[in-house]
Enzyme design. Structure first.
Site: not given
Length: 346
Positions: A17-18, A253-254
């Site tokens: 849960g939370g 780009g790497a």
């Protein structure tokens, strides 16, 4: 995590849960196999809502979170192993982000020996893989390697080691998996690790062997542009000492994203057989010359453009290193950079 003090969560039972958001915002999460479970909604709720039948282990077990989701950083068979690893990790970290009382864990090496084995760890054939961890272990102090998230996005390696007694955060492409390509998971994993190191003034060592970003429809749908930019930004804004060593490939780009000179790397080196270019020689020759004498044109392209001497002439790397003296150079460079002061306008 706040970036003020290191925060480590040890999950020793169910966390649902939370409550899962408490460990989720910390820096590191350790779990125990078959004992620890983390999920927003349990198996009974999943069954009621979506009619899926799953076990707690499938839904939020240690292996699921360390291999697939990347929520947790390490998984252990017993609680004793987990607690021991947590103590090891704490030993690498400062008490807080203003901590200047950094203790050298061993006496300074006055004469660092050459490691000739480093000359032979990279295969001559650039298409043959190797494990970057083998290189990392030879560059750092003996028995000082502590890897983080080794089972998630194994195409990039993140971990802590010591060089000349001081903690260093190490990031390296691993050609053993996906040829070392950067994908969504690898980019997010490395970006968060770089930002943690920067927050706590831990120097960065980047070992590069990357043929590019992983191409494909799934990667584009998953947002490789957005997630790849996280790693670029993390390196660009980091003000800690940054040293980069290109061991074999650095394409496109790497290359730029992996702490290149353009991202304010302090010292950028390449080993003699390194290749640096927009793309590989064969691929470039096929596009430019469209099937005419591809092998000959690829060789010509390689000599003219991918040679590290070309990058050195343009100031993109500071030196071409004999692999055997790499550790010696790292020791001296990090010693010089210990007094580095760099500020950003924000």
């Amino acid at each position: 995590a706040s970036g003020v003090i290191p925060q480590i969560s040890l999950i020793l039972g169910p966390c649902a849960g939370g409550a899962v958001y408490s460990p989720a915002i910390t820096d590191f999460i350790f779990m125990v196999r078959h004992t620890s479970h983390m999920f927003i909604t349990g198996p009974s709720v999943v069954k009621a809502v979506s009619n899926e039948t799953v076990t707690q282990e499938q839904l939020g077990g240690a292996d699921m979170h360390t291999k697939i989701s990347g929520v947790a950083h390490k998984a252990f068979d017993t609680e004793i192993e987990l607690l021991h690893a947590a103590r090891q990790l704490i030993d690498y970290l400062p008490l807080h982000n203003k901590d200047t009382n950094i203790v050298r864990k061993r006496e300074r090496e006055k004469n660092v020996k050459e490691d000739h084995a480093l000359r032979y760890l990279i295969p001559e054939d650039s298409n043959i893989s190797y494990n970057m961890t083998d290189i990392i272990i030879r560059l750092i102090d003996p028995l000082s390697w502590f890897e983080i998230m080794e089972n998630h996005a194994p195409n990039i390696i993140c971990g802590f080691g010591r060089i000349d007694g001081f903690t260093v955060a190490i990031i390296g492409n691993n050609p053993k998996h996906l040829a070392g390509c950067l994908d969504v998971d690898a980019s997010v994993k490395a970006a968060r690790f770089v930002r943690f190191a920067d927050a706590f003034s831990i120097p960065l060592l980047t070992l590069v062997d990357v043929p590019g970003f992983l191409p494909g429809l799934n990667q584009e749908k998953s947002g490789i542009i957005r997630h790849g930019a996280k790693l670029l930004y993390a390196y660009a804004e980091a003000t800690v000492p940054k040293i980069t060593v290109i061991t074999r490939k650095a394409y496109g780009g790497a290359y730029d994203v992996m702490c290149s000179k353009h991202l304010k790397g302090d010292y950028n080196y390449a080993w003699p057989g390194a290749e640096m270019a927009v793309m590989g020689a064969t691929g470039a020759a096929e596009i430019i010359f469209r099937g005419e004498n591809i092998e000959e044109k690829a060789k010509e392209y390689s000599e003219r453009f991918t040679n590290p001497l070309v990058a050195a002439e343009r100031g993109f790397i500071d030196d071409i290193l004999d692999p055997a003296i790499t550790r010696s150079r790292l020791c001296s460079d990090f010693e010089i950079l210990r007094s580095k002061k760099s500020e950003r306008p924000w």
